[in-house]
Design an enzyme around this catalytic site. Sequence first.
Site, mmCIF file in Angstrom:
data_model
loop_
_atom_site.group_PDB
_atom_site.id
_atom_site.type_symbol
_atom_site.label_atom_id
_atom_site.label_comp_id
_atom_site.label_asym_id
_atom_site.label_seq_id
_atom_site.Cartn_x
_atom_site.Cartn_y
_atom_site.Cartn_z
ATOM 1 N N ASP A 22 0.844 -1.205 0.000
ATOM 2 C CA ASP A 22 0.000 0.000 0.000
ATOM 3 C C ASP A 22 0.878 1.253 0.000
ATOM 4 O OD1 ASP A 22 0.862 -0.150 2.612
ATOM 5 O OD2 ASP A 22 -1.129 0.074 3.522
ATOM 6 N N SER A 23 2.210 1.054 -0.006
ATOM 7 C CA SER A 23 3.129 2.173 -0.249
ATOM 8 C C SER A 23 2.827 2.800 -1.606
ATOM 9 C CB SER A 23 4.588 1.693 -0.205
ATOM 10 O OG SER A 23 4.770 0.546 -1.016
ATOM 11 N N ASP A 67 -0.997 -5.993 0.201
ATOM 12 C CA ASP A 67 -1.403 -5.403 1.477
ATOM 13 C C ASP A 67 -2.907 -5.321 1.593
ATOM 14 O OD1 ASP A 67 0.617 -4.654 3.312
ATOM 15 O OD2 ASP A 67 1.339 -3.138 1.886
ATOM 16 N N LYS A 114 -1.036 -9.294 3.376
ATOM 17 C CA LYS A 114 -0.261 -8.776 4.503
ATOM 18 C C LYS A 114 -1.140 -7.798 5.263
ATOM 19 C CE LYS A 114 3.382 -5.771 3.921
ATOM 20 N NZ LYS A 114 2.975 -4.538 4.623
ATOM 21 N N GLU A 123 9.380 -3.996 10.218
ATOM 22 C CA GLU A 123 9.804 -2.726 9.604
ATOM 23 C C GLU A 123 10.386 -1.798 10.668
ATOM 24 O OE1 GLU A 123 6.845 -0.722 7.202
ATOM 25 O OE2 GLU A 123 8.149 1.012 6.893
HETATM 26 O O1 KIV Z 1 3.622 -1.145 1.559
HETATM 27 C C1 KIV Z 1 4.828 -1.425 1.576
HETATM 28 O O2 KIV Z 1 5.574 -1.142 0.642
HETATM 29 C C2 KIV Z 1 5.360 -2.089 2.751
HETATM 30 C C3 KIV Z 1 6.847 -2.064 2.955
HETATM 31 C C4 KIV Z 1 7.189 -2.105 4.369
HETATM 32 C C5 KIV Z 1 7.556 -3.142 2.281
HETATM 33 O O3 KIV Z 1 4.636 -2.622 3.531
#
Ligand code: KIV
Length: 271
Positions: free
Chosen positions: A51-52, A90, A119, A188
């Site tokens: 979700d980045s 995510d 995730k 993280e």
């Molecule tokens: O959303 C994302 O890119 C993450 C990073 C910590 C890998 O969760």
Amino acid sequence: MSVSKANGRISIEYLRTLRQAGQPIVSLTAYDAGFARLLEQAGVDLILVGDSLGMVVQGHESTIPVNMDHMIYHAQMVVRGTQQAFVMADMPFMSYCDPKQALHNAARLMQEGGVQAVKLEGDASQAEVVAALAAHGVPVCAHLGLRPQSIHKLGAYRVQGRDAGAAERMLSDALQLQDAGADLLLLECVPAPLAGQIRSRVSIPVIGIGAGADCDGQILVLHDVLGMSERLPRFAKDFLQSSGTVQGALASYVEAVRQRQFPDAQHLFSQ
Ligand code: KIV
């Protein structure tokens, strides 16, 4: 011992075998088919549709505006661009508040998005959600340490688990989430000694980002690896600078993680 690749897509079982064999799991984020294809060609084992994307693709200040439709749209592209990589996505902000909602949204990510695992950010309070997903055959990666979806509660993106109490809670969260059925753990921005301690106490693969070298695998945000971010986090590395091409940067990242040359001392946090 070297692990040979399974037929077809990499599976959770294969990732477990890598942990047992002591072979680092190489992971990166991707958000579209073109880059996903390049990641796979470079030898990345696990691709996270993170979700980045809210920050690096959509230009938001946080991951909070990302919703299920965005995640599915990007997951579909990444899955279409790959044939072998393990693809995980995510669960976005507020999409897994209780088991019923989490099951509904995980089903969408797997059925419409085509991913193999989801995730979610959360501590032991998410154990019930993780257990419900696991009971329905959904592979889950639990994300501990810095949890960007909680940025407005945290106040800043900073290292987590530095004091003894917080470190103990994180270890206990990791064990409870594993017991609830989590298949992977992502840490993280966690001090390297704590990440190593958590890794030694759980039996599932632990993937680190800003969590030191004593993890079973490493992940970075693609835009950091390619030097595209406005501000490179201290734990990340721009691999494009020394290699000159996108393909070269991805190959250097894969090699550095496999050879345990990344992360080195300048990319980790002390306790
Ligand atoms: O959303 C994302 O890119 C993450 C990073 C910590 C890998 O969760």
